[in-house]
Design a protein around this motif. Structure first.
Motif, mmCIF file in Angstrom:
data_model
loop_
_atom_site.group_PDB
_atom_site.id
_atom_site.type_symbol
_atom_site.label_atom_id
_atom_site.label_comp_id
_atom_site.label_asym_id
_atom_site.label_seq_id
_atom_site.Cartn_x
_atom_site.Cartn_y
_atom_site.Cartn_z
ATOM 1 N N LEU A 1 6.790 2.601 0.139
ATOM 2 C CA LEU A 1 5.501 1.935 0.254
ATOM 3 C C LEU A 1 5.476 1.121 1.556
ATOM 4 C CD1 LEU A 1 5.101 0.675 -3.430
ATOM 5 C CD2 LEU A 1 4.257 2.812 -2.426
ATOM 6 N N GLN B 1 0.819 -1.209 0.000
ATOM 7 C CA GLN B 1 0.000 0.000 0.000
ATOM 8 C C GLN B 1 0.848 1.253 0.000
ATOM 9 O OE1 GLN B 1 -2.266 -0.539 3.707
ATOM 10 N NE2 GLN B 1 -1.276 1.272 4.531
ATOM 11 N N GLY B 2 0.246 2.310 -0.520
ATOM 12 C CA GLY B 2 0.933 3.587 -0.554
ATOM 13 C C GLY B 2 -0.072 4.704 -0.434
ATOM 14 N N PHE B 3 0.437 5.919 -0.288
ATOM 15 C CA PHE B 3 -0.420 7.080 -0.138
ATOM 16 C C PHE B 3 -0.190 8.044 -1.294
ATOM 17 C CE2 PHE B 3 -0.016 5.201 4.002
ATOM 18 C CZ PHE B 3 -1.312 5.251 4.486
ATOM 19 N N VAL B 4 -1.287 8.397 -1.973
ATOM 20 C CA VAL B 4 -1.220 9.422 -3.008
ATOM 21 C C VAL B 4 -1.056 10.775 -2.325
ATOM 22 C CG1 VAL B 4 -2.474 10.541 -4.893
ATOM 23 C CG2 VAL B 4 -2.630 8.063 -4.591
ATOM 24 N N ARG C 1 -5.347 6.576 0.099
ATOM 25 C CA ARG C 1 -4.528 5.370 0.145
ATOM 26 C C ARG C 1 -4.869 4.430 -1.010
ATOM 27 N NH1 ARG C 1 -5.957 1.723 5.033
ATOM 28 N NH2 ARG C 1 -7.508 0.978 3.540
ATOM 29 N N SER D 1 0.263 6.131 7.635
ATOM 30 C CA SER D 1 0.781 7.318 6.941
ATOM 31 C C SER D 1 2.058 7.820 7.624
ATOM 32 C CB SER D 1 -0.281 8.418 6.886
ATOM 33 O OG SER D 1 -0.772 8.703 8.175
ATOM 34 N N CYS E 1 2.612 7.065 -5.729
ATOM 35 C CA CYS E 1 2.572 7.043 -4.258
ATOM 36 C C CYS E 1 3.892 7.477 -3.615
ATOM 37 C CB CYS E 1 2.148 5.662 -3.757
ATOM 38 S SG CYS E 1 0.402 5.345 -4.088
ATOM 39 N N LEU F 1 0.699 2.755 -7.319
ATOM 40 C CA LEU F 1 1.747 2.432 -6.348
ATOM 41 C C LEU F 1 3.130 2.686 -6.963
ATOM 42 C CD1 LEU F 1 0.254 -0.818 -4.763
ATOM 43 C CD2 LEU F 1 0.666 1.353 -3.584
#
Lengths: 162, 162
Positions: free
Chosen positions: B85, B28-31, B40, B145, B81, B77
């Protein structure tokens, strides 16, 4: 993946209006405006749309768009999105084999009117309608995300102040 | 709308593992990670999920979750992101009538292991499994995060430096 390739122009007069085939009301906001990209929520009449846009490189940017429940979109606009929201009427105007979109802003961006056209590839030759003026593709002041941070109504007051 | 109400705990030992009924690998990653909330992107095995989360208030936050094409999730991703990650194996562990999720992090957060349980309402009485330790609900260091901005591996090196 979708690549968004579009050009944006200012508008001369109202001649585009006779050629417009449809119009819809857009209420939109940004959950985030960052260096990597933006996350936009839109209510288009009674449809909800969530869009992730990557950084702009010339006229091109990565774009991912998903339809979401209208109740979610309305609630995100009310609860999560950065103020002010962007509100505009979008008129679809076919010209030269392409579909132009003329956005007439209201609210804090009232007075601003721009035309956008989406292209299939960068550098694609297009015929310009007689009612478009200066090209503003890539001018960050005209990004919708910029119009949240510095709405058009404040451009004019800054000019008057000088 | 969805309200997410969850509590988060550290883990003692490995006794949870015998009771785990399933596991999946999450990438997972955060935009974006902002003051209003986070956006996310998750790949859960071969499923793509996009999540908008509002600001945390105690154990409660607004949450909107949408399944998206796995190719979109993988590309976001890779391309959009924030680095690093987050990668973790999530084990589902039923206990006391609730489904606990035990996250075992790898990559830059290797060594971190937390258990989360989602509640139906704030203040709901729950039975704690014997393998959970200190509660870290609301501790911002343990937000995923935060684990992007300051991965667990760097916590330890900072302690060693003192």
């Amino acid at each position: 993946m979708a690549l968004e390739i579009e050009r944006k122009f200012l508008i001369h007069g109202m001649d585009w209006k006779n050629a417009a085939t449809s119009c819809s009301f857009l209420r939109q906001g940004f959950v985030s405006i960052g260096s990597i990209g933006v996350v936009r929520v839109r209510l288009i009449d009674d449809q909800g749309v969530l869009t992730i846009k990557g950084p702009t490189r010339g006229a091109v940017r990565l774009e991912y768009e998903y339809e979401i429940p209208v109740e979610d979109a309305a609630e995100m606009l009310d609860e999560l999105c950065i103020r002010p929201l962007i509100e505009k009427t979008r008129h679809c105007v076919p010209f030269g084999g392409l579909l132009w979109e003329v956005d007439v802003f209201v609210g804090e961006n009232e007075g601003l009117c721009v035309a956008e056209v989406e292209l299939e590839q960068e550098g694609q030759q297009i015929e310009l309608p007689p009612w478009v003026g200066a090209e503003v593709t890539g001018d960050p002041r005209y990004y919708n995300s910029s119009l949240v941070r510095k709405p058009f109504s404040r451009w004019r007051s800054e000019k008057t102040d000088r």
